[in-house]
Design an enzyme around this catalytic site. Sequence first.
Site, PDB file in Angstrom:
ATOM      1  N   CYS A 117      -5.612  54.060 -75.341  1.00 40.06           N
ATOM      2  CA  CYS A 117      -5.752  55.484 -75.669  1.00 40.06           C
ATOM      3  C   CYS A 117      -4.554  56.334 -75.248  1.00 40.06           C
ATOM      4  CB  CYS A 117      -7.040  56.036 -75.071  1.00 40.06           C
ATOM      5  SG  CYS A 117      -8.473  55.189 -75.729  1.00 40.06           S
ATOM      6  N   HIS A 263      -6.630  63.648 -75.995  1.00 37.33           N
ATOM      7  CA  HIS A 263      -7.160  62.441 -76.628  1.00 37.33           C
ATOM      8  C   HIS A 263      -8.626  62.674 -76.972  1.00 37.33           C
ATOM      9  CE1 HIS A 263      -8.466  58.468 -77.457  1.00 37.33           C
ATOM     10  NE2 HIS A 263      -9.044  58.273 -76.292  1.00 37.33           N
ATOM     11  N   ASN A 293     -13.493  58.120 -81.798  1.00 40.12           N
ATOM     12  CA  ASN A 293     -12.314  57.815 -80.984  1.00 40.12           C
ATOM     13  C   ASN A 293     -11.418  56.839 -81.759  1.00 40.12           C
ATOM     14  OD1 ASN A 293     -10.482  56.794 -79.133  1.00 40.12           O
ATOM     15  ND2 ASN A 293     -11.964  56.551 -77.490  1.00 40.12           N
TER      16      ASN A 293
HETATM   17  N1  COA Z   1     -27.861  55.050 -78.610  1.00 39.50           N
HETATM   18  C1  COA Z   1     -29.008  55.235 -77.947  1.00 39.50           C
HETATM   19  N2  COA Z   1     -29.160  54.924 -76.645  1.00 39.50           N
HETATM   20  C2  COA Z   1     -28.105  54.422 -76.003  1.00 39.50           C
HETATM   21  C3  COA Z   1     -26.863  54.200 -76.644  1.00 39.50           C
HETATM   22  C4  COA Z   1     -26.775  54.533 -77.999  1.00 39.50           C
HETATM   23  N3  COA Z   1     -25.640  54.374 -78.698  1.00 39.50           N
HETATM   24  N4  COA Z   1     -26.007  53.693 -75.743  1.00 39.50           N
HETATM   25  C5  COA Z   1     -26.654  53.585 -74.576  1.00 39.50           C
HETATM   26  N5  COA Z   1     -27.930  54.029 -74.743  1.00 39.50           N
HETATM   27  C6  COA Z   1     -29.004  54.093 -73.755  1.00 39.50           C
HETATM   28  C7  COA Z   1     -28.786  53.147 -72.594  1.00 39.50           C
HETATM   29  O1  COA Z   1     -29.285  51.860 -72.935  1.00 39.50           O
HETATM   30  C8  COA Z   1     -29.583  53.809 -71.482  1.00 39.50           C
HETATM   31  O2  COA Z   1     -30.937  53.521 -71.670  1.00 39.50           O
HETATM   32  P1  COA Z   1     -31.904  53.272 -70.389  1.00 39.50           P
HETATM   33  O3  COA Z   1     -31.866  54.580 -69.623  1.00 39.50           O
HETATM   34  O4  COA Z   1     -33.214  52.974 -71.009  1.00 39.50           O
HETATM   35  O5  COA Z   1     -31.282  52.136 -69.642  1.00 39.50           O
HETATM   36  C9  COA Z   1     -29.400  55.304 -71.791  1.00 39.50           C
HETATM   37  O6  COA Z   1     -28.982  55.399 -73.163  1.00 39.50           O
HETATM   38  C10 COA Z   1     -28.401  55.982 -70.918  1.00 39.50           C
HETATM   39  O7  COA Z   1     -27.250  55.173 -70.875  1.00 39.50           O
HETATM   40  P2  COA Z   1     -26.041  55.555 -69.999  1.00 39.50           P
HETATM   41  O8  COA Z   1     -24.996  54.520 -70.169  1.00 39.50           O
HETATM   42  O9  COA Z   1     -26.541  55.880 -68.634  1.00 39.50           O
HETATM   43  O10 COA Z   1     -25.584  56.897 -70.699  1.00 39.50           O
HETATM   44  P3  COA Z   1     -24.549  57.955 -70.198  1.00 39.50           P
HETATM   45  O11 COA Z   1     -25.216  59.247 -70.063  1.00 39.50           O
HETATM   46  O12 COA Z   1     -23.733  57.436 -69.064  1.00 39.50           O
HETATM   47  O13 COA Z   1     -23.559  58.059 -71.459  1.00 39.50           O
HETATM   48  C11 COA Z   1     -21.512  57.317 -72.468  1.00 39.50           C
HETATM   49  C12 COA Z   1     -22.912  56.920 -71.972  1.00 39.50           C
HETATM   50  C13 COA Z   1     -20.837  56.054 -72.981  1.00 39.50           C
HETATM   51  C14 COA Z   1     -21.656  58.312 -73.614  1.00 39.50           C
HETATM   52  C15 COA Z   1     -20.749  57.969 -71.291  1.00 39.50           C
HETATM   53  O14 COA Z   1     -20.813  57.149 -70.156  1.00 39.50           O
HETATM   54  C16 COA Z   1     -19.305  58.209 -71.657  1.00 39.50           C
HETATM   55  O15 COA Z   1     -19.003  59.030 -72.481  1.00 39.50           O
HETATM   56  N6  COA Z   1     -18.358  57.498 -71.011  1.00 39.50           N
HETATM   57  C17 COA Z   1     -16.957  57.577 -71.359  1.00 39.50           C
HETATM   58  C18 COA Z   1     -16.732  56.766 -72.587  1.00 39.50           C
HETATM   59  C19 COA Z   1     -15.360  56.913 -73.179  1.00 39.50           C
HETATM   60  O16 COA Z   1     -14.829  57.991 -73.245  1.00 39.50           O
HETATM   61  N7  COA Z   1     -14.796  55.807 -73.640  1.00 39.50           N
HETATM   62  C20 COA Z   1     -13.534  55.785 -74.282  1.00 39.50           C
HETATM   63  C21 COA Z   1     -12.439  55.990 -73.303  1.00 39.50           C
HETATM   64  S1  COA Z   1     -10.897  55.999 -74.067  1.00 39.50           S
END
Ligand code: COA
Length: 336
Positions: A117, A263, A293
């Site tokens: 990224c 980004h 992204n």
């Molecule tokens: N759709 C529905 N549910 C989903 C899902 C999806 N696409 N992805 C994960 N879940 C579920 C999980 O299984 C979890 O369920 P559970 O509570 O029953 O275990 C729940 O949603 C919460 O998951 P969690 O991982 O705790 O969510 P979060 O609030 O941390 O958000 C991201 C997840 C990925 C959106 C967040 O962590 C994020 O934005 N991180 C940075 C990612 C990023 O920018 N990546 C690129 C970098 S260049």
Amino acid sequence: MAGDNAAARILGTGFYVPPRVVTNDDLAQMFDTSDEWIQQRSGIQERRFSGPEDTPAAMGEKAARLAIANAGLAVEDIDMIIAATLSPDHDFPGSACFIQARLGLPGTAALDIRNQCTGLLYSLTVADALIRAGQHTNILVIGTEVHSTGIDLSTEGRDVAVLFGDGAAALVLGPTDNPEVGLLGHCLHADGRGARDLWIPAPGSSYFPHRAPKSMYEDKSVFPQMNGRAVFKHAVTKLPKVMAEVLEKTGYRLEDVDILVPHQANLRINEAVAKHMGIPPEKVVHNIMKYGNTTAASIGIAMHEAREDGRIQPGSLVLLAAFGSGFTWAASLVRF
Ligand code: COA
């Protein structure tokens, strides 16, 4: 060839995204997710998925031709190509060589940069240094990614699969004698302790005796794996620091900045960072809603759209900032 110490500026920009739009509801047909979950967590509404003809090099070529025309140059004026991608057409050679052949520029230097990224900002920094050194004159910098063929489009891979989209962006850099414009400064960082928090384990030459272990499909190590919380934390802590660092290095204040082009990884991350730094929402470019992204391409696409809609004008002071896999993080300050 440019004279020693000529500064570099952005002469042209362009981008290309494949025509196939994939909405959140389309993804919800493939695995267990919802438009509401995706929009709430990331701000993404839709992304593009490429077809067989839109390889990283093919999309890179399309974006490149647009950027070269936008710069008012001919393809033959380009004397170096830098391609940033985490999804190269092949393991080797790099996509820059394939793009060079497509552009019909035999003999022209071609370099791939693997910084995910932050790939575009690492590439800008390298290009800037080469122009300032008088080594090259007009450098084409491309960010291009095909994620759609490499993500796990099942419920198991949904945390990653909903975030990424395909696309390419290109910038043409060239020398300028005007000290008021151009690439004013860059800050690049990395911390390899976070390498396994966002990565694709396989295939890879660390596997023995075969770099493509047969198990990689069964154990899903061929798909990106992400510790979403660690990435989020990394982004919201490092982005403000690196933005402040590049401003201090170049002698500008945050209030001098006309527009921030971050980004596009997550709308919530960018909103949180802007709020924390006191940057008003109208000064921040967001287009993740439309493209997801696109990794090395994202800043280039957002910058071009901001030029097109008039938010970046000649004279605008533009702050670019990125974070991502590696971990890596970076910022550049640019006067258009
Ligand atoms: N759709 C529905 N549910 C989903 C899902 C999806 N696409 N992805 C994960 N879940 C579920 C999980 O299984 C979890 O369920 P559970 O509570 O029953 O275990 C729940 O949603 C919460 O998951 P969690 O991982 O705790 O969510 P979060 O609030 O941390 O958000 C991201 C997840 C990925 C959106 C967040 O962590 C994020 O934005 N991180 C940075 C990612 C990023 O920018 N990546 C690129 C970098 S260049």
